[in-house]
Design an enzyme around this catalytic site. Structure first.
Site, PDB file in Angstrom:
ATOM      1  N   CYS A 153     -55.204 -15.597   8.177  1.00  0.00           N
ATOM      2  CA  CYS A 153     -54.180 -16.252   7.361  1.00  0.00           C
ATOM      3  C   CYS A 153     -53.157 -16.861   8.310  1.00  0.00           C
ATOM      4  O   CYS A 153     -52.545 -16.139   9.100  1.00  0.00           O
ATOM      5  CB  CYS A 153     -53.510 -15.258   6.411  1.00  0.00           C
ATOM      6  SG  CYS A 153     -52.358 -16.033   5.255  1.00  0.00           S
ATOM      7  N   ARG A 211     -60.416 -11.500   7.147  1.00  0.00           N
ATOM      8  CA  ARG A 211     -59.548 -12.614   6.768  1.00  0.00           C
ATOM      9  C   ARG A 211     -58.713 -13.094   7.940  1.00  0.00           C
ATOM     10  O   ARG A 211     -58.292 -12.317   8.789  1.00  0.00           O
ATOM     11  CB  ARG A 211     -58.615 -12.179   5.648  1.00  0.00           C
ATOM     12  CG  ARG A 211     -57.657 -13.273   5.191  1.00  0.00           C
ATOM     13  CD  ARG A 211     -56.788 -12.806   4.059  1.00  0.00           C
ATOM     14  NE  ARG A 211     -55.470 -12.434   4.548  1.00  0.00           N
ATOM     15  CZ  ARG A 211     -54.413 -12.256   3.768  1.00  0.00           C
ATOM     16  NH1 ARG A 211     -54.520 -12.379   2.461  1.00  0.00           N
ATOM     17  NH2 ARG A 211     -53.264 -11.914   4.273  1.00  0.00           N
TER      18      ARG A 211
END
Length: 123
Positions: free
Chosen positions: A103, A101
């Site tokens: 972010c 991920r």
């Protein structure tokens, strides 16, 4: 390539598709917290908006024949990094396999959304 489209997730608000399948990989466009039935941004704080985003992402994954368990990478955009912990509390309920991920906080998101999530999944 196969274009994925479902009425159970927010429609594209520009010249793009909800997702594309190329080979065994699903590339889903970023989802913001739009309620599919109304086309309007869901009203509420980051928790409410993140829940709607996850629902939209889930419907696109379903239409592509995969699930959250097939997701290998997410990219998450927040309008305010102060929402990071609350966003994560929602995110972790859906992405239990802990895909890779990124972010980041961004200046603005479409329609004034507080968050957006795009995913890559494998079949």
């Amino acid at each position: 390539m196969l274009t994925i489209s479902t009425k159970n997730a927010s429609a594209a608000i520009g010249p793009y598709s909800q997702a594309i399948i190329a080979g065994n990989t699903v590339y889903a466009s970023g989802q913001i917290p739009i309620v599919p039935a109304t086309g309007e941004l869901v009203q509420g704080d980051i928790t409410v908006q993140a829940e709607q985003v996850m629902k939209n992402v889930g419907e696109i994954l379903k239409a592509a024949g995969v699930s959250y368990a097939n997701v290998v990478k997410t990219t998450c955009y927040l309008a305010d990094m102060k929402d990071f912990a609350a966003f994560n509390a929602v995110y972790e309920k859906y992405f239990t396999g802990k895909p890779a991920r990124s972010c980041v906080a961004v200046k603005d998101l479409p329609k004034g959304a507080l968050c957006e999530v795009e995913v890559i999944a494998v079949q």
